[in-house]
Design a protein around this motif. Structure first.
Motif, PDB file in Angstrom:
ATOM      1  N   GLY A  14      59.637  61.787  -3.829  1.00 54.83           N
ATOM      2  CA  GLY A  14      59.907  60.445  -3.471  1.00 54.83           C
ATOM      3  C   GLY A  14      60.943  59.872  -4.433  1.00 54.83           C
ATOM      4  O   GLY A  14      61.641  58.968  -4.335  1.00 54.83           O
ATOM      5  N   LEU A  15      60.658  60.014  -5.877  1.00 58.41           N
ATOM      6  CA  LEU A  15      61.248  59.440  -6.852  1.00 58.41           C
ATOM      7  C   LEU A  15      62.778  60.074  -6.554  1.00 58.41           C
ATOM      8  O   LEU A  15      63.815  59.018  -7.083  1.00 58.41           O
ATOM      9  CB  LEU A  15      60.793  59.878  -8.152  1.00 58.41           C
ATOM     10  CG  LEU A  15      59.454  59.119  -8.622  1.00 58.41           C
ATOM     11  CD1 LEU A  15      59.067  59.599  -9.795  1.00 58.41           C
ATOM     12  CD2 LEU A  15      59.594  57.526  -8.688  1.00 58.41           C
ATOM     13  N   ILE A  16      63.150  61.246  -6.461  1.00 56.69           N
ATOM     14  CA  ILE A  16      64.512  61.789  -6.651  1.00 56.69           C
ATOM     15  C   ILE A  16      65.200  61.038  -5.089  1.00 56.69           C
ATOM     16  O   ILE A  16      66.309  60.758  -5.047  1.00 56.69           O
ATOM     17  CB  ILE A  16      64.408  63.328  -6.195  1.00 56.69           C
ATOM     18  CG1 ILE A  16      64.022  64.056  -7.398  1.00 56.69           C
ATOM     19  CG2 ILE A  16      65.906  63.914  -5.782  1.00 56.69           C
ATOM     20  CD1 ILE A  16      63.674  65.575  -7.365  1.00 56.69           C
ATOM     21  N   VAL A  17      64.552  61.131  -4.173  1.00 48.36           N
ATOM     22  CA  VAL A  17      65.151  60.725  -2.784  1.00 48.36           C
ATOM     23  C   VAL A  17      65.304  59.089  -2.962  1.00 48.36           C
ATOM     24  O   VAL A  17      66.295  58.633  -2.311  1.00 48.36           O
ATOM     25  CB  VAL A  17      64.253  60.885  -1.486  1.00 48.36           C
ATOM     26  CG1 VAL A  17      64.422  59.846  -0.239  1.00 48.36           C
ATOM     27  CG2 VAL A  17      63.949  62.238  -1.230  1.00 48.36           C
ATOM     28  N   SER A  18      64.359  58.274  -3.590  1.00 49.56           N
ATOM     29  CA  SER A  18      64.635  56.974  -3.851  1.00 49.56           C
ATOM     30  C   SER A  18      65.624  56.449  -4.936  1.00 49.56           C
ATOM     31  O   SER A  18      65.985  55.385  -5.118  1.00 49.56           O
ATOM     32  CB  SER A  18      63.342  56.125  -3.931  1.00 49.56           C
ATOM     33  OG  SER A  18      62.833  56.519  -5.225  1.00 49.56           O
ATOM     34  N   GLY A  19      66.149  57.629  -5.710  1.00 45.43           N
ATOM     35  CA  GLY A  19      66.885  57.190  -6.595  1.00 45.43           C
ATOM     36  C   GLY A  19      66.089  56.933  -8.045  1.00 45.43           C
ATOM     37  O   GLY A  19      66.898  56.517  -9.084  1.00 45.43           O
ATOM     38  N   PHE A  48      68.356  47.233   3.621  1.00 50.58           N
ATOM     39  CA  PHE A  48      69.158  47.767   4.621  1.00 50.58           C
ATOM     40  C   PHE A  48      68.884  49.435   4.831  1.00 50.58           C
ATOM     41  O   PHE A  48      68.723  50.008   5.706  1.00 50.58           O
ATOM     42  CB  PHE A  48      70.624  47.536   4.551  1.00 50.58           C
ATOM     43  CG  PHE A  48      71.177  47.895   5.843  1.00 50.58           C
ATOM     44  CD1 PHE A  48      71.643  46.687   6.858  1.00 50.58           C
ATOM     45  CD2 PHE A  48      72.019  48.903   5.834  1.00 50.58           C
ATOM     46  CE1 PHE A  48      72.202  47.096   7.881  1.00 50.58           C
ATOM     47  CE2 PHE A  48      72.651  49.412   6.951  1.00 50.58           C
ATOM     48  CZ  PHE A  48      72.874  48.487   7.930  1.00 50.58           C
ATOM     49  N   TYR A  49      69.134  49.980   3.491  1.00 49.56           N
ATOM     50  CA  TYR A  49      69.075  51.577   3.393  1.00 49.56           C
ATOM     51  C   TYR A  49      67.668  51.894   3.611  1.00 49.56           C
ATOM     52  O   TYR A  49      67.387  52.800   4.313  1.00 49.56           O
ATOM     53  CB  TYR A  49      69.194  51.805   1.926  1.00 49.56           C
ATOM     54  CG  TYR A  49      69.186  53.495   1.504  1.00 49.56           C
ATOM     55  CD1 TYR A  49      70.206  54.187   1.930  1.00 49.56           C
ATOM     56  CD2 TYR A  49      68.035  53.880   0.922  1.00 49.56           C
ATOM     57  CE1 TYR A  49      70.315  55.588   1.621  1.00 49.56           C
ATOM     58  CE2 TYR A  49      67.850  55.183   0.967  1.00 49.56           C
ATOM     59  CZ  TYR A  49      69.022  55.945   0.937  1.00 49.56           C
ATOM     60  OH  TYR A  49      69.041  57.447   0.835  1.00 49.56           O
ATOM     61  N   ARG A  66      72.896  56.814  -0.678  1.00 48.57           N
ATOM     62  CA  ARG A  66      72.926  55.246  -1.099  1.00 48.57           C
ATOM     63  C   ARG A  66      74.056  54.687  -1.554  1.00 48.57           C
ATOM     64  O   ARG A  66      74.341  53.676  -1.130  1.00 48.57           O
ATOM     65  CB  ARG A  66      71.804  55.380  -2.234  1.00 48.57           C
ATOM     66  CG  ARG A  66      70.444  55.909  -2.179  1.00 48.57           C
ATOM     67  CD  ARG A  66      69.629  55.723  -3.106  1.00 48.57           C
ATOM     68  NE  ARG A  66      69.428  54.505  -3.286  1.00 48.57           N
ATOM     69  CZ  ARG A  66      68.285  53.926  -3.043  1.00 48.57           C
ATOM     70  NH1 ARG A  66      67.148  54.689  -2.099  1.00 48.57           N
ATOM     71  NH2 ARG A  66      67.682  52.670  -3.012  1.00 48.57           N
ATOM     72  N   TYR A  67      75.149  55.575  -2.050  1.00 50.70           N
ATOM     73  CA  TYR A  67      76.486  55.005  -2.288  1.00 50.70           C
ATOM     74  C   TYR A  67      77.071  54.482  -1.122  1.00 50.70           C
ATOM     75  O   TYR A  67      77.965  53.851  -1.108  1.00 50.70           O
ATOM     76  CB  TYR A  67      77.104  55.964  -3.211  1.00 50.70           C
ATOM     77  CG  TYR A  67      76.436  55.956  -4.671  1.00 50.70           C
ATOM     78  CD1 TYR A  67      76.775  55.044  -5.630  1.00 50.70           C
ATOM     79  CD2 TYR A  67      75.256  56.761  -4.905  1.00 50.70           C
ATOM     80  CE1 TYR A  67      76.249  54.924  -6.946  1.00 50.70           C
ATOM     81  CE2 TYR A  67      75.151  56.963  -6.279  1.00 50.70           C
ATOM     82  CZ  TYR A  67      75.198  55.932  -7.089  1.00 50.70           C
ATOM     83  OH  TYR A  67      74.708  56.190  -8.517  1.00 50.70           O
ATOM     84  N   ARG A  75      80.346  48.763   4.908  1.00 50.74           N
ATOM     85  CA  ARG A  75      79.478  49.902   5.498  1.00 50.74           C
ATOM     86  C   ARG A  75      78.165  49.451   6.357  1.00 50.74           C
ATOM     87  O   ARG A  75      77.902  49.818   7.321  1.00 50.74           O
ATOM     88  CB  ARG A  75      79.222  50.743   4.313  1.00 50.74           C
ATOM     89  CG  ARG A  75      78.414  52.145   4.752  1.00 50.74           C
ATOM     90  CD  ARG A  75      79.054  52.986   5.590  1.00 50.74           C
ATOM     91  NE  ARG A  75      79.153  52.596   6.914  1.00 50.74           N
ATOM     92  CZ  ARG A  75      79.480  53.486   7.911  1.00 50.74           C
ATOM     93  NH1 ARG A  75      80.075  54.858   7.675  1.00 50.74           N
ATOM     94  NH2 ARG A  75      79.168  53.330   9.064  1.00 50.74           N
ATOM     95  N   MET A  76      77.553  48.449   5.603  1.00 48.91           N
ATOM     96  CA  MET A  76      76.271  47.809   6.414  1.00 48.91           C
ATOM     97  C   MET A  76      76.773  47.304   7.752  1.00 48.91           C
ATOM     98  O   MET A  76      76.015  47.654   8.791  1.00 48.91           O
ATOM     99  CB  MET A  76      75.590  46.964   5.658  1.00 48.91           C
ATOM    100  CG  MET A  76      75.045  47.533   4.330  1.00 48.91           C
ATOM    101  SD  MET A  76      73.829  46.374   3.684  1.00 48.91           S
ATOM    102  CE  MET A  76      74.942  44.961   2.999  1.00 48.91           C
TER     103      MET A  76
END
Length: 235
Positions: free
Chosen positions: A29-34, A138-139, A174-175, A182-183
């Protein structure tokens, strides 16, 4: 009914396995969320102290995440969050486009009334996040949209493979969200996916979802330029 009794060693192994699984999910979860960035080093002793567990479940959790590709072992650095080279990353995005397209194609054929309604509801929340100019919200809502899309495809293997690849590239995706315009572009792209699913147009849904994820032309160049130097090192 017979009662199964675990001996002390078996009980210890069971507890360690449970802790390992919980820790693996937390780190993932920490990796996926940044929360953990590509290239960041993970130390067994520090993790054990941080999460108040022994080093055995930490070691098992790290091994499991190395097997998925989220972590890697880099010589003297030890275990680090995986850095994906640009060529491989672009290949992954191409594969994501194909997998997402197939999910949308199947959703156009299989989505229930409730699932279509759920997709529309999440899309409405994306509009709210856009109006609030909140890329992080949004992400997060965008993730929900894609999860619902996978569920609407009514497939297990395809959905699991798509989610696994999405986790691999999450730190980089995420970038994409933070790129100018982009949104707003995502809103229109999602609408085309929704419209195709509503019409039960499987081929149009495939194309709309593939185009939404793929990085082509200027979009690809802008995405690469937006990445920090630490995230673009060769693997």
């Amino acid at each position: 009914m017979a009662t199964v009794l675990l001996d002390e060693d078996e009980g210890a192994r069971t507890r360690a396995g449970t802790l390992s699984e919980e820790l693996r999910n937390t780190l993932e979860g920490l990796i996926v969320s940044g929360g953990l960035q590509p290239g960041e080093r993970l130390d067994e002793a520090e993790l054990a102290a941080r999460f108040k567990v022994s080093r055995t479940p930490v070691r098992e959790a790290l091994k499991a995440l190395i097997a998925t590709g989220l972590l890697e072992v880099k010589g003297r650095q030890g275990v680090t969050v995986a850095i994906i080279s640009i060529p491989i990353l672009l290949e992954m995005f191409e594969m994501m486009a194909a997998l997402e397209g197939l999910c949308a194609k199947l959703a156009a054929r299989r989505a229930t009334v409730a699932e279509k309604s759920g997709l529309r509801d999440v899309h409405a929340r994306l509009l709210e996040a856009l109006a609030a100019s909140d890329p992080e919200a949004f992400y997060a809502v965008n993730q929900e949209f894609h999860d619902l899309l996978y569920e609407a495809a009514h497939t297990q293997f395809l959905a699991s493979q798509t989610r696994a690849l999405r986790k691999r590239v999450a730190a980089y995706r995420r970038y994409v969200t933070h790129q100018p315009g982009r949104m707003a572009a995502t809103i229109g792209e999602h609408q085309r996916i929704l419209d195709a699913i509503e019409r039960a147009d499987a081929q149009a849904a495939f194309q709309a979802a593939s185009d939404h994820v793929n990085l082509l032309g200027d979009n690809m160049a802008d995405f690469i330029a937006s990445l920090p130097a630490a995230l673009t090192q060769a693997s």
